[in-house]
Write a protein that holds these residues in place. Structure first.
Motif, PDB file in Angstrom:
ATOM      1  N   LEU A 235     -45.074-121.119  21.913  1.00 43.65           N
ATOM      2  CA  LEU A 235     -45.379-120.295  23.088  1.00 43.65           C
ATOM      3  C   LEU A 235     -45.965-118.945  22.673  1.00 43.65           C
ATOM      4  N   LEU A 236     -45.499-118.409  21.552  1.00 43.42           N
ATOM      5  CA  LEU A 236     -46.056-117.136  21.073  1.00 43.42           C
ATOM      6  C   LEU A 236     -47.519-117.306  20.690  1.00 43.42           C
ATOM      7  N   GLN A 237     -47.849-118.384  19.958  1.00 42.34           N
ATOM      8  CA  GLN A 237     -49.245-118.600  19.550  1.00 42.34           C
ATOM      9  C   GLN A 237     -50.161-118.721  20.768  1.00 42.34           C
ATOM     10  N   LYS A 238     -49.714-119.489  21.766  1.00 30.01           N
ATOM     11  CA  LYS A 238     -50.517-119.633  22.987  1.00 30.01           C
ATOM     12  C   LYS A 238     -50.546-118.316  23.758  1.00 30.01           C
ATOM     13  N   GLY A 239     -49.403-117.615  23.778  1.00 29.66           N
ATOM     14  CA  GLY A 239     -49.302-116.378  24.536  1.00 29.66           C
ATOM     15  C   GLY A 239     -50.184-115.272  23.998  1.00 29.66           C
ATOM     16  N   LEU A 240     -50.327-115.199  22.682  1.00 31.91           N
ATOM     17  CA  LEU A 240     -51.200-114.179  22.082  1.00 31.91           C
ATOM     18  C   LEU A 240     -52.647-114.368  22.547  1.00 31.91           C
ATOM     19  N   LYS A 241     -53.075-115.616  22.654  1.00 28.83           N
ATOM     20  CA  LYS A 241     -54.441-115.889  23.129  1.00 28.83           C
ATOM     21  C   LYS A 241     -54.612-115.432  24.574  1.00 28.83           C
ATOM     22  N   VAL A 242     -53.589-115.685  25.404  1.00 28.96           N
ATOM     23  CA  VAL A 242     -53.647-115.255  26.810  1.00 28.96           C
ATOM     24  C   VAL A 242     -53.624-113.735  26.897  1.00 28.96           C
ATOM     25  N   LEU A 243     -52.790-113.104  26.065  1.00 33.24           N
ATOM     26  CA  LEU A 243     -52.647-111.645  26.091  1.00 33.24           C
ATOM     27  C   LEU A 243     -53.955-110.941  25.724  1.00 33.24           C
ATOM     28  N   ARG A 244     -54.711-111.539  24.809  1.00 30.61           N
ATOM     29  CA  ARG A 244     -55.989-110.920  24.393  1.00 30.61           C
ATOM     30  C   ARG A 244     -56.994-110.881  25.548  1.00 30.61           C
ATOM     31  N   HIS A 245     -56.806-111.747  26.528  1.00 28.76           N
ATOM     32  CA  HIS A 245     -57.737-111.813  27.667  1.00 28.76           C
ATOM     33  C   HIS A 245     -56.981-111.668  28.997  1.00 28.76           C
ATOM     34  N   THR A 246     -55.858-110.947  28.975  1.00 26.04           N
ATOM     35  CA  THR A 246     -55.013-110.866  30.163  1.00 26.04           C
ATOM     36  C   THR A 246     -55.769-110.298  31.373  1.00 26.04           C
ATOM     37  N   GLU A 247     -55.471-110.857  32.521  1.00 27.18           N
ATOM     38  CA  GLU A 247     -56.017-110.339  33.776  1.00 27.18           C
ATOM     39  C   GLU A 247     -55.017-109.411  34.461  1.00 27.18           C
ATOM     40  N   ARG A 248     -53.865-109.196  33.827  1.00 20.54           N
ATOM     41  CA  ARG A 248     -52.812-108.359  34.406  1.00 20.54           C
ATOM     42  C   ARG A 248     -53.241-106.891  34.337  1.00 20.54           C
ATOM     43  N   LEU A 249     -53.487-106.300  35.490  1.00 22.05           N
ATOM     44  CA  LEU A 249     -54.073-104.954  35.568  1.00 22.05           C
ATOM     45  C   LEU A 249     -53.266-103.931  34.780  1.00 22.05           C
ATOM     46  N   GLY A 250     -51.951-103.909  34.977  1.00 21.95           N
ATOM     47  CA  GLY A 250     -51.106-102.917  34.312  1.00 21.95           C
ATOM     48  C   GLY A 250     -51.166-103.020  32.802  1.00 21.95           C
ATOM     49  N   LEU A 251     -51.183-104.255  32.286  1.00 20.54           N
ATOM     50  CA  LEU A 251     -51.268-104.453  30.835  1.00 20.54           C
ATOM     51  C   LEU A 251     -52.603-103.972  30.297  1.00 20.54           C
ATOM     52  N   LYS A 252     -53.670-104.272  31.014  1.00 19.38           N
ATOM     53  CA  LYS A 252     -55.003-103.844  30.572  1.00 19.38           C
ATOM     54  C   LYS A 252     -55.082-102.325  30.480  1.00 19.38           C
ATOM     55  N   ILE A 253     -54.553-101.646  31.503  1.00 21.91           N
ATOM     56  CA  ILE A 253     -54.608-100.179  31.524  1.00 21.91           C
ATOM     57  C   ILE A 253     -53.671 -99.586  30.475  1.00 21.91           C
ATOM     58  N   MET A 254     -52.496-100.202  30.293  1.00 16.20           N
ATOM     59  CA  MET A 254     -51.576 -99.723  29.254  1.00 16.20           C
ATOM     60  C   MET A 254     -52.228 -99.789  27.879  1.00 16.20           C
ATOM     61  N   MET A 255     -52.906-100.905  27.591  1.00 19.02           N
ATOM     62  CA  MET A 255     -53.563-101.050  26.298  1.00 19.02           C
ATOM     63  C   MET A 255     -54.715-100.055  26.145  1.00 19.02           C
ATOM     64  N   GLU A 256     -55.406 -99.808  27.248  1.00 23.21           N
ATOM     65  CA  GLU A 256     -56.494 -98.834  27.228  1.00 23.21           C
ATOM     66  C   GLU A 256     -55.963 -97.438  26.895  1.00 23.21           C
ATOM     67  N   VAL A 257     -54.881 -97.026  27.548  1.00 23.76           N
ATOM     68  CA  VAL A 257     -54.276 -95.704  27.311  1.00 23.76           C
ATOM     69  C   VAL A 257     -53.739 -95.613  25.886  1.00 23.76           C
ATOM     70  N   ALA A 258     -53.178 -96.720  25.385  1.00 25.71           N
ATOM     71  CA  ALA A 258     -52.602 -96.736  24.033  1.00 25.71           C
ATOM     72  C   ALA A 258     -53.660 -96.957  22.951  1.00 25.71           C
ATOM     73  N   GLU A 259     -54.917 -97.093  23.366  1.00 28.84           N
ATOM     74  CA  GLU A 259     -56.037 -97.312  22.439  1.00 28.84           C
ATOM     75  C   GLU A 259     -55.841 -98.593  21.614  1.00 28.84           C
ATOM     76  N   VAL A 260     -55.368 -99.632  22.299  1.00 29.62           N
ATOM     77  CA  VAL A 260     -55.208-100.955  21.687  1.00 29.62           C
ATOM     78  C   VAL A 260     -56.436-101.791  22.038  1.00 29.62           C
ATOM     79  N   ASN A 261     -57.038-102.411  21.032  1.00 35.94           N
ATOM     80  CA  ASN A 261     -58.169-103.309  21.257  1.00 35.94           C
ATOM     81  C   ASN A 261     -57.623-104.708  21.528  1.00 35.94           C
ATOM     82  N   PRO A 262     -57.693-105.184  22.778  1.00 33.44           N
ATOM     83  CA  PRO A 262     -57.098-106.492  23.112  1.00 33.44           C
ATOM     84  C   PRO A 262     -57.651-107.630  22.259  1.00 33.44           C
ATOM     85  N   GLY A 263     -58.936-107.558  21.904  1.00 32.19           N
ATOM     86  CA  GLY A 263     -59.571-108.643  21.148  1.00 32.19           C
ATOM     87  C   GLY A 263     -58.968-108.837  19.774  1.00 32.19           C
ATOM     88  N   HIS A 264     -58.409-107.754  19.181  1.00 32.71           N
ATOM     89  CA  HIS A 264     -57.828-107.843  17.837  1.00 32.71           C
ATOM     90  C   HIS A 264     -56.300-107.846  17.865  1.00 32.71           C
TER      91      HIS A 264
END
Length: 365
Positions: A185-214
């Motif tokens: 589930l973690l391996q599959k989940g990491l792939k989903v997380l890199r392309h998450t459509e969850r608005l809050g997660l996307k903005i959190m990563m943006e503020v934290a300067e996290v590159n979702p693709g990596h």
């Protein structure tokens, strides 16, 4: 459906949806609890359920299911309670809910008490054989299995992968043993997380300067997880559920910036307590003559000492228990362990000296 009580739980939730009952999710304030709560709230709403949620405050209530707050949920109309990442030892709370005519479904992964609470259903992978592939699931994994079962029966099984971004966060942040389905589930989940459509997660990563693709498990462990944990440790974890489920961009930005500020405060306090703990050891080297390092101070922040305990485990390669000891109040402790030492089992050997405790092999409170 290998998980004991899954069939009963699914049928009870389906009844609640069908009859428009109000379902209340009771979560926990760490990342596993936040993601479990968010997953259940968003997934059950997707099935048409009427859902509310509650996560207790770490400082005023602590872990577990508390009768006062549970009573307020029931007074507010909840006729079904689903716990996540907590509840497997909540005998009094379950008995109270039963006395009010309210069913409780427990989803939890913590160690089993000698006798299970009298809940409608108790979904816990610890009830499975030791070699079962679901055995090492964290709380969010149990919540996911319940949702997977519900969506499968609703003919919507293909939609459940959308929730694996939350599952991957909980698995890494709760340091779940990555074998069997947990690893899968973690391996599959990491792939989903890199392309998450969850608005809050996307903005959190943006503020934290996290590159979702990596993004990988280290990103969760050292960037995303600590920010979410800071909210539960220093503020109100219910805000995290709002962040992970909101579709309001302005609100998501406000919450993500709140996380950022709290994470900076958490860093500062962690360093202060870590240095103070090292000074105690320096002043009394005999503390290291024992198999476990036990330290405490009245000014140590209860929400931070677990992080410091983890750092001290790395430094001294032994289990560590840290206490905050405010005058007139019971001492509250956080424990972290090393591989091969079941810290919760060790603590339970001395339960006659404790008011309450709980946890799993690597961490306890």
């Amino acid at each position: 459906f290998d998980l004991p009580d899954m069939q009963k739980a699914v049928e009870r939730v389906e009844k609640a949806i069908r009859e428009h009952e109000q379902t209340a999710i009771w979560g926990d304030f760490d990342v596993d609890g936040q993601t479990s709560t968010s997953l259940l709230v968003s997934a059950l709403k997707g099935l048409g359920a009427q859902v509310t949620y509650y996560i207790p405050n770490r400082h005023t209530e602590g872990h577990g299911v508390h009768i006062g707050s549970l009573g307020r949920l029931i007074d507010g109309g909840a006729s079904l309670i689903i716990t996540c990442d907590t509840g497997i030892a909540a005998h009094d709370a379950v008995n109270y809910a039963n006395s009010r005519g309210v069913d409780v479904i427990i989803t939890d992964h913590h160690q089993l008490p000698p006798e299970l609470p009298d809940a409608y259903a108790a979904i816990n992978p610890q009830r499975l054989p030791h070699d079962h592939p679901l055995r090492t699931l964290p709380g969010v994994g149990c919540s996911y299995e319940l949702i997977k079962a519900l969506y499968s029966r609703a003919g919507r099984a293909n939609e459940t992968e959308n929730f694996l971004d939350l599952v991957s966060l909980g698995i890494v942040a709760d340091v779940a043993t990555q074998t069997g389905d947990t690893r899968y589930l973690l391996q599959k989940g990491l792939k989903v997380l890199r392309h998450t459509e969850r608005l809050g997660l996307k903005i959190m990563m943006e503020v934290a300067e996290v590159n979702p693709g990596h993004l990988n498990e280290e990103t969760i462990g050292f960037a995303i997880g600590p920010r979410m944990n800071a909210l539960g440790r220093l503020d109100d974890a219910n805000k995290s559920v709002e962040l992970l489920t909101t579709n309001d961009e302005t609100r998501a930005h406000i919450l993500a910036n709140t996380l950022e500020g709290l994470n900076n405060e958490r860093r500062m306090q962690t360093n202060q307590i870590f240095q103070a703990a090292l000074k105690q050891v320096e002043d009394d080297p005999n503390l290291l003559n024992y198999s476990v390092l036990v330290l405490g101070h009245e000014h140590w922040q209860g929400g931070i000492i677990g992080i410091v305990a983890s750092r001290l485990v790395e430094r001294f390669n032994r289990p560590v228990i840290l206490f905050t000891t405010s005058a007139g109040e019971p001492a509250r402790g956080s424990a972290r362990s090393v591989e091969g030492v079941d810290i919760t089992a060790a603590i339970s050997e001395h339960k006659d000296m404790l008011l309450t405790f709980g946890g799993h092999k690597q961490a306890a409170g």
